[in-house]
Enzyme design. Structure first.
Site, PDB file in Angstrom:
ATOM      1  N   ARG A  46       0.850  -1.195   0.000  1.00 27.73           N
ATOM      2  CA  ARG A  46       0.000   0.000   0.000  1.00 27.73           C
ATOM      3  C   ARG A  46       0.887   1.248   0.000  1.00 27.73           C
ATOM      4  O   ARG A  46       0.651   2.206  -0.707  1.00 27.73           O
ATOM      5  CB  ARG A  46      -0.951   0.015   1.211  1.00 27.73           C
ATOM      6  CG  ARG A  46      -1.629   1.385   1.399  1.00 27.73           C
ATOM      7  CD  ARG A  46      -2.904   1.354   2.212  1.00 27.73           C
ATOM      8  NE  ARG A  46      -2.836   0.514   3.383  1.00 27.73           N
ATOM      9  CZ  ARG A  46      -2.162   0.795   4.499  1.00 27.73           C
ATOM     10  NH1 ARG A  46      -1.491   1.922   4.619  1.00 27.73           N
ATOM     11  NH2 ARG A  46      -2.167  -0.055   5.508  1.00 27.73           N
ATOM     12  N   TYR A  98     -15.855  16.628 -16.153  1.00 26.37           N
ATOM     13  CA  TYR A  98     -16.314  15.239 -16.208  1.00 26.37           C
ATOM     14  C   TYR A  98     -17.474  15.053 -15.230  1.00 26.37           C
ATOM     15  O   TYR A  98     -17.425  15.547 -14.091  1.00 26.37           O
ATOM     16  CB  TYR A  98     -15.128  14.349 -15.838  1.00 26.37           C
ATOM     17  CG  TYR A  98     -15.441  12.882 -15.783  1.00 26.37           C
ATOM     18  CD1 TYR A  98     -15.739  12.170 -16.943  1.00 26.37           C
ATOM     19  CD2 TYR A  98     -15.438  12.191 -14.572  1.00 26.37           C
ATOM     20  CE1 TYR A  98     -16.024  10.818 -16.888  1.00 26.37           C
ATOM     21  CE2 TYR A  98     -15.714  10.832 -14.519  1.00 26.37           C
ATOM     22  CZ  TYR A  98     -16.002  10.157 -15.682  1.00 26.37           C
ATOM     23  OH  TYR A  98     -16.284   8.819 -15.631  1.00 26.37           O
ATOM     24  N   ASP A 170      -7.141  18.780 -14.673  1.00 30.72           N
ATOM     25  CA  ASP A 170      -7.406  17.418 -15.148  1.00 30.72           C
ATOM     26  C   ASP A 170      -6.946  17.357 -16.606  1.00 30.72           C
ATOM     27  O   ASP A 170      -7.537  17.990 -17.479  1.00 30.72           O
ATOM     28  CB  ASP A 170      -8.911  17.116 -15.014  1.00 30.72           C
ATOM     29  CG  ASP A 170      -9.252  15.681 -15.397  1.00 30.72           C
ATOM     30  OD1 ASP A 170      -8.559  15.111 -16.264  1.00 30.72           O
ATOM     31  OD2 ASP A 170     -10.230  15.133 -14.842  1.00 30.72           O
ATOM     32  N   LYS A 195      -7.805   6.185 -19.541  1.00 32.97           N
ATOM     33  CA  LYS A 195      -8.008   6.702 -20.884  1.00 32.97           C
ATOM     34  C   LYS A 195      -6.705   6.579 -21.694  1.00 32.97           C
ATOM     35  O   LYS A 195      -6.227   5.482 -21.875  1.00 32.97           O
ATOM     36  CB  LYS A 195      -8.542   8.127 -20.793  1.00 32.97           C
ATOM     37  CG  LYS A 195      -9.651   8.309 -19.709  1.00 32.97           C
ATOM     38  CD  LYS A 195     -10.935   7.591 -20.027  1.00 32.97           C
ATOM     39  CE  LYS A 195     -11.917   7.529 -18.854  1.00 32.97           C
ATOM     40  NZ  LYS A 195     -12.267   8.804 -18.239  1.00 32.97           N
TER      41      LYS A 195
END
Ligand SMILES: *Cc1c(COP(=O)(O)O)cnc(C)c1O
Length: 382
Positions: A46, A98, A170, A195
């Site tokens: 982690r 978005y 972004d 993406k």
């Protein structure tokens, strides 16, 4: 090193133990300590994992930042970027963002006492006018989803600097190949690596990149504390995708330009929007701040929902699916899909209508793509 070389080499030295040319998938949760109080380079996956670390270094280099952090999704990355805010803080955001980011802002951040004001992202002055005493962040997405409005990054960054406000960008739609907001004054860049970065529609992921050591420390603390990290295999897949980002983006753009020009010449569609068409209202800004125009094209079908249904049924090569940025061409209906969470009024306010169609142009042969669109549009008009 230039972009295409960095994508293949940064963070990706041959494996120190075996000489493997590719960074192995270190599919392990934990790492032994050498002695009491003496961990090896990694302790627990982690907090850090060699496969993830290679990928994070490469991401940072491509965005021309110093520090990259990978997350389990783009939304987890957006959430991490907001983690530097406190109750009572205020964000000025461009209104065209978005749909999932809008949902996170309204459905999660607002509940934690973060206040938001949305402004027309194409008007830098609008950001300044909305700044309040407690404004701590400006949020931009450029080009924006799905209507491809641009935000002038340098102009908004100048405002953010003047008021000592963080600028978060972004950069999903451009990928670092076409635009690097950190070099234009942004403090932090966010990606849905689902993406273009991974590029093959086979993994969900996100990233946050910054050049600021103190900011990185806070974000890395949040990444480790909350733990929304991608597993080693997802990091490996994303890094594998990232290696070909330069060649993919060139081909995506070449195809998109051809499709956009073809669509603009059709009488059966309206309002073709693509930053690479001189008809785009911010064509000059696109040429100035981006190294390429990307591969998302938006247009309207006259005839609303019925026409959308006929159009979608008429396509064979384009797949009717959420997401974008993969090698395959996709068609999305923002009204019911990416922006389905917004009310009809909110959608209309930002210019999304029932007939709005968004294409993500892939890297297939462009003749096949145009033939597919031509066939579907004929069927739509029947
Ligand atoms: C897809 C997307 C996101 C969310 O990313 P996920 O990987 O789906 O969580 C955020 N911003 C933009 C611009 C996107 O396209």
């Amino acid at each position: 090193m230039k972009f295409a070389t960095k994508a293949i080499r940064v963070g990706q030295e041959p494996d120190p133990t075996t000489g493997a040319v590719n960074v192995p998938i270190y599919q392990t949760a934990n790492f032994v300590f050498r002695d009491v109080g003496q961990p090896n380079a990694f302790e627990y996956s982690r907090s850090g994992n060699p496969t993830r670390s290679a990928y994070e270094k490469c991401l940072a280099a491509l965005e021309e930042g110093k520090y990259g952090l990978a997350f389990g999704s783009g939304m987890a990355a957006v959430d991490a970027a907001l983690s530097v805010l406190r109750p009572g803080d205020h964000i000025v955001s461009s209104e065209n963002i978005y749909g999932g980011t809008f949902r996170l802002f309204e459905g999660v951040a607002a509940g934690r006492g973060i206040r938001l004001t949305y402004v027309d992202g194409t008007q830098p002055e609008a950001f300044e006018a909305a700044i309040e005493e407690n404004t701590k962040m400006i949020w931009i997405e450029t080009p924006a989803n799905p209507l491809l409005q641009l935000v002038d990054v340098r102009a908004v960054a100048a405002i953010a600097k003047r008021y000592h406000i963080l600028l978060a960008a972004d950069n999903t739609f451009s990928s670092p190949f076409f635009q690097r907001p950190l070099t234009q004054g942004a403090d932090v860049v966010i990606h849905s690596t689902t993406k273009y970065i991974s590029g093959h529609s086979d993994v969900i992921g996100g990233a946050v990149v910054t050049g600021d050591a103190a900011l990185h420390e806070r974000l890395a603390y949040y990444q480790n504390t909350v733990g929304a990290v991608p597993g080693p295999f997802d990091c490996w897949l994303s890094l594998r995708g990232l290696k070909t980002l330069a060649v993919r983006m060139k081909k995506h753009e070449e195809n998109a330009l051809a499709v956009a020009r073809w669509l603009a010449a059709q009488t059966t569609v309206e309002g073709v929007i693509y930053p690479g068409l001189p008809s785009h209202p911010q064509y000059a800004l696109a040429k100035d701040q981006m190294d390429g125009f990307g591969a998302i094209i938006t247009f309207r079908l006259p005839g609303g929902l019925k026409a959308v249904e006929r159009f979608a049924k008429g396509l064979d090569i384009f797949l009717f699916a959420e997401s974008l940025g993969g090698v395959e061409s996709l068609v999305c209906h923002p009204w019911t899909m990416s922006h389905g969470v917004m009310s009809p009024d909110d959608k209309q306010k930002i210019g999304i209508t029932e007939g709005t169609i968004r294409l993500s142009i892939g890297i297939e042969d462009v003749d096949d793509l145009i033939a597919d669109l031509e066939k579907a549009l004929k069927q739509t008009a029947l």
